[in-house]
Design a protein around this motif. Structure first.
Motif, PDB file in Angstrom:
ATOM      1  N   LEU A   1      -7.510  13.361   0.137  1.00 51.76           N
ATOM      2  CA  LEU A   1      -7.752  13.235  -1.299  1.00 51.76           C
ATOM      3  C   LEU A   1      -8.790  12.168  -1.584  1.00 51.76           C
ATOM      4  O   LEU A   1      -9.452  12.203  -2.621  1.00 51.76           O
ATOM      5  N   SER A   2      -8.921  11.218  -0.664  1.00 50.54           N
ATOM      6  CA  SER A   2      -9.908  10.153  -0.719  1.00 50.54           C
ATOM      7  C   SER A   2      -9.920   9.512   0.659  1.00 50.54           C
ATOM      8  O   SER A   2      -9.068   9.830   1.495  1.00 50.54           O
ATOM      9  N   PRO A   3     -10.847   8.587   0.939  1.00 52.70           N
ATOM     10  CA  PRO A   3     -10.817   7.919   2.245  1.00 52.70           C
ATOM     11  C   PRO A   3      -9.523   7.144   2.487  1.00 52.70           C
ATOM     12  O   PRO A   3      -9.199   6.841   3.643  1.00 52.70           O
ATOM     13  N   ALA A   4      -8.783   6.853   1.426  1.00 46.64           N
ATOM     14  CA  ALA A   4      -7.584   6.035   1.564  1.00 46.64           C
ATOM     15  C   ALA A   4      -6.297   6.799   1.309  1.00 46.64           C
ATOM     16  O   ALA A   4      -5.229   6.186   1.212  1.00 46.64           O
ATOM     17  N   ARG A   5      -6.358   8.141   1.239  1.00 47.65           N
ATOM     18  CA  ARG A   5      -5.133   8.872   0.903  1.00 47.65           C
ATOM     19  C   ARG A   5      -5.171  10.296   1.424  1.00 47.65           C
ATOM     20  O   ARG A   5      -6.191  10.980   1.338  1.00 47.65           O
ATOM     21  N   LEU A   6      -4.021  10.748   1.950  1.00 47.56           N
ATOM     22  CA  LEU A   6      -3.821  12.126   2.395  1.00 47.56           C
ATOM     23  C   LEU A   6      -2.669  12.751   1.625  1.00 47.56           C
ATOM     24  O   LEU A   6      -1.667  12.094   1.356  1.00 47.56           O
TER      25      LEU A   6
ATOM     26  N   ALA B   1       0.822  -1.217   0.000  1.00 48.36           N
ATOM     27  CA  ALA B   1       0.000   0.000   0.000  1.00 48.36           C
ATOM     28  C   ALA B   1       0.848   1.257   0.000  1.00 48.36           C
ATOM     29  O   ALA B   1       0.432   2.295  -0.528  1.00 48.36           O
ATOM     30  N   ALA B   2       2.048   1.177   0.573  1.00 42.67           N
ATOM     31  CA  ALA B   2       2.907   2.371   0.656  1.00 42.67           C
ATOM     32  C   ALA B   2       3.303   2.886  -0.714  1.00 42.67           C
ATOM     33  O   ALA B   2       3.663   4.057  -0.849  1.00 42.67           O
ATOM     34  N   LEU B   3       3.248   2.045  -1.730  1.00 40.15           N
ATOM     35  CA  LEU B   3       3.624   2.487  -3.075  1.00 40.15           C
ATOM     36  C   LEU B   3       2.479   3.135  -3.836  1.00 40.15           C
ATOM     37  O   LEU B   3       2.707   3.824  -4.827  1.00 40.15           O
ATOM     38  N   ALA B   4       1.237   2.929  -3.381  1.00 40.06           N
ATOM     39  CA  ALA B   4       0.080   3.348  -4.165  1.00 40.06           C
ATOM     40  C   ALA B   4       0.093   4.832  -4.537  1.00 40.06           C
ATOM     41  O   ALA B   4      -0.209   5.188  -5.683  1.00 40.06           O
ATOM     42  N   PRO B   5       0.435   5.759  -3.617  1.00 39.00           N
ATOM     43  CA  PRO B   5       0.408   7.177  -3.994  1.00 39.00           C
ATOM     44  C   PRO B   5       1.367   7.537  -5.122  1.00 39.00           C
ATOM     45  O   PRO B   5       1.169   8.564  -5.788  1.00 39.00           O
ATOM     46  N   LEU B   6       2.399   6.741  -5.351  1.00 40.21           N
ATOM     47  CA  LEU B   6       3.355   7.060  -6.418  1.00 40.21           C
ATOM     48  C   LEU B   6       2.762   6.858  -7.810  1.00 40.21           C
ATOM     49  O   LEU B   6       3.393   7.229  -8.806  1.00 40.21           O
ATOM     50  N   ALA B   7       1.566   6.297  -7.879  1.00 41.08           N
ATOM     51  CA  ALA B   7       0.884   6.229  -9.168  1.00 41.08           C
ATOM     52  C   ALA B   7       0.564   7.626  -9.694  1.00 41.08           C
ATOM     53  O   ALA B   7       0.378   7.816 -10.898  1.00 41.08           O
ATOM     54  N   ASP B   8       0.511   8.608  -8.782  1.00 44.71           N
ATOM     55  CA  ASP B   8       0.326  10.007  -9.153  1.00 44.71           C
ATOM     56  C   ASP B   8       1.703  10.605  -9.439  1.00 44.71           C
ATOM     57  O   ASP B   8       2.550  10.667  -8.542  1.00 44.71           O
ATOM     58  N   PRO B   9       1.974  11.048 -10.651  1.00 47.10           N
ATOM     59  CA  PRO B   9       3.311  11.549 -10.982  1.00 47.10           C
ATOM     60  C   PRO B   9       3.715  12.795 -10.204  1.00 47.10           C
ATOM     61  O   PRO B   9       4.898  13.146 -10.186  1.00 47.10           O
ATOM     62  N   ALA B  10       2.766  13.468  -9.557  1.00 41.85           N
ATOM     63  CA  ALA B  10       3.101  14.659  -8.779  1.00 41.85           C
ATOM     64  C   ALA B  10       3.720  14.323  -7.428  1.00 41.85           C
ATOM     65  O   ALA B  10       4.287  15.195  -6.771  1.00 41.85           O
ATOM     66  N   VAL B  11       3.605  13.060  -7.000  1.00 36.69           N
ATOM     67  CA  VAL B  11       4.076  12.649  -5.674  1.00 36.69           C
ATOM     68  C   VAL B  11       5.544  12.243  -5.753  1.00 36.69           C
ATOM     69  O   VAL B  11       5.930  11.430  -6.585  1.00 36.69           O
TER      70      VAL B  11
ATOM     71  N   GLU C   1       9.847  20.954   3.720  1.00 32.01           N
ATOM     72  CA  GLU C   1      10.382  22.312   3.711  1.00 32.01           C
ATOM     73  C   GLU C   1      11.081  22.644   2.399  1.00 32.01           C
ATOM     74  O   GLU C   1      11.176  23.811   2.010  1.00 32.01           O
ATOM     75  N   ALA C   2      11.551  21.602   1.702  1.00 26.35           N
ATOM     76  CA  ALA C   2      12.203  21.814   0.409  1.00 26.35           C
ATOM     77  C   ALA C   2      11.204  21.803  -0.747  1.00 26.35           C
ATOM     78  O   ALA C   2      11.605  21.907  -1.907  1.00 26.35           O
ATOM     79  N   GLY C   3       9.910  21.690  -0.435  1.00 26.60           N
ATOM     80  CA  GLY C   3       8.894  21.730  -1.475  1.00 26.60           C
ATOM     81  C   GLY C   3       8.595  20.398  -2.123  1.00 26.60           C
ATOM     82  O   GLY C   3       7.901  20.345  -3.146  1.00 26.60           O
ATOM     83  N   MET C   4       9.080  19.306  -1.526  1.00 28.32           N
ATOM     84  CA  MET C   4       8.778  17.982  -2.067  1.00 28.32           C
ATOM     85  C   MET C   4       7.397  17.542  -1.590  1.00 28.32           C
ATOM     86  O   MET C   4       6.941  17.918  -0.507  1.00 28.32           O
ATOM     87  N   ARG C   5       6.738  16.743  -2.414  1.00 30.20           N
ATOM     88  CA  ARG C   5       5.380  16.314  -2.065  1.00 30.20           C
ATOM     89  C   ARG C   5       5.403  14.906  -1.482  1.00 30.20           C
ATOM     90  O   ARG C   5       5.987  13.984  -2.062  1.00 30.20           O
ATOM     91  N   ILE C   6       4.732  14.760  -0.334  1.00 27.79           N
ATOM     92  CA  ILE C   6       4.561  13.462   0.320  1.00 27.79           C
ATOM     93  C   ILE C   6       3.074  13.182   0.443  1.00 27.79           C
ATOM     94  O   ILE C   6       2.317  14.018   0.952  1.00 27.79           O
ATOM     95  N   ASP C   7       2.648  12.024  -0.032  1.00 33.19           N
ATOM     96  CA  ASP C   7       1.280  11.561   0.171  1.00 33.19           C
ATOM     97  C   ASP C   7       1.308  10.298   1.015  1.00 33.19           C
ATOM     98  O   ASP C   7       2.288   9.535   0.982  1.00 33.19           O
ATOM     99  N   ALA C   8       0.228  10.073   1.764  1.00 31.33           N
ATOM    100  CA  ALA C   8       0.144   8.913   2.646  1.00 31.33           C
ATOM    101  C   ALA C   8      -1.056   8.062   2.282  1.00 31.33           C
ATOM    102  O   ALA C   8      -2.174   8.575   2.144  1.00 31.33           O
ATOM    103  N   ALA C   9      -0.826   6.772   2.131  1.00 31.89           N
ATOM    104  CA  ALA C   9      -1.922   5.816   1.998  1.00 31.89           C
ATOM    105  C   ALA C   9      -2.416   5.468   3.403  1.00 31.89           C
ATOM    106  O   ALA C   9      -1.611   5.259   4.314  1.00 31.89           O
ATOM    107  N   ILE C  10      -3.728   5.419   3.585  1.00 27.70           N
ATOM    108  CA  ILE C  10      -4.309   5.115   4.883  1.00 27.70           C
ATOM    109  C   ILE C  10      -4.611   3.621   4.958  1.00 27.70           C
ATOM    110  O   ILE C  10      -5.320   3.079   4.113  1.00 27.70           O
TER     111      ILE C  10
END
Length: 241
Positions: free
Chosen positions: A150-155, A112-122, A210-219
């Motif tokens: 972003l959804s019940p399964a992602r922040l 599940a930890a890899l799922a947010p990387l399907a979004d190229p912005a992450v 702080e460096a402007g990188m994007r982190i998303d979390a799968a719930i």
């Protein structure tokens, strides 16, 4: 994704010395973690360590090892050294940093930890679990994710903190310390200096934000037990009995 799971392991833990080799029902903890990683089915699993003793035990259990320097300040630095040694040609696209003290982690959570990387912005993805126990909401050892749903399964993570946050009605999320990096994001992250908020909260993921990188979390549904003390070790033995 072409993923490589790297498990950093060092023997110098202050609260539980020799932690990677702590016995859990006849098997060293680091081997339990490597087995959970292999069961995820994501790909190659390598333990990155500066300890010959850990390397011998891991290799004896049939897993690959990468020897690293002993002066790394974080697991991220250790896995980056291992990545360069293991894949100098740059074929690996995604690197998973799985802590070596999570012997009870569900292989499905690793996937599940890899799922947010399907979004190229992450740039970096991680895991969160909704906090259900009231005492954990105010416990500074329980790191919280403050994020936009972003959804019940992602922040979309906006901040990580040891404080009770955000304020007001609504769920609070416990951060689970497993990270999946795009290779370029990991290279950028380890090249950054420590940030002000990272030093203040003692949370290295704040350096990326702080460096402007994007982190998303799968719930996900459950927090794996992190083994930091002898009491945690007893709990792990009971859970894996």
């Amino acid at each position: 994704m072409n993923a490589l799971i790297l498990i950093p392991a060092r023997m110098a833990a202050t609260r539980l010395p020799g932690k990677p080799l702590a016995d859990i029902n006849g098997t060293p903890m680091i081997v339990h973690v490597a087995r959970r990683a292999a069961e995820s089915g994501l790909g190659r699993v390598v333990v990155a360590t500066d300890s010959r003793e850990v390397a011998e035990v891991v290799a004896g259990a049939g897993f690959e090892i990468a020897m690293t320097r002993s002066d790394h300040q974080s697991g991220s630095d250790r896995i980056f050294e291992a990545l360069i040694a293991l894949d100098p040609a740059g074929a690996v696209e995604t690197v998973v940093n799985l802590q070596g003290d999570l012997p009870t982690i569900d292989p499905a959570s690793i996937r599940a930890a890899l799922a947010p990387l399907a979004d190229p912005a992450v740039d970096i993805s991680t895991l969160g679990v909704e906090i259900s126990r009231e005492e954990e909401k105010t416990n500074p050892n329980v790191v919280k994710i403050v994020g936009s749903p972003l959804s019940p399964a992602r922040l979309h993570a906006l901040y990580f903190t040891r404080a009770t946050a955000p304020w007001g009605d609504g769920p609070l999320y416990h951060h689970v310390g497993i990270y999946a990096y795009r290779r370029a994001a990991l290279a950028r992250f380890v090249a950054l200096p420590q940030s002000a908020l990272e030093r203040r909260e003692k949370l290295e993921q704040l350096r990326a934000l702080e460096a402007g990188m994007r982190i998303d979390a799968a719930i996900v549904d459950a927090v794996p037990l992190g083994v930091d003390t002898p009491e945690d070790l007893d709990r792990a033995r009971a859970m894996l009995a």
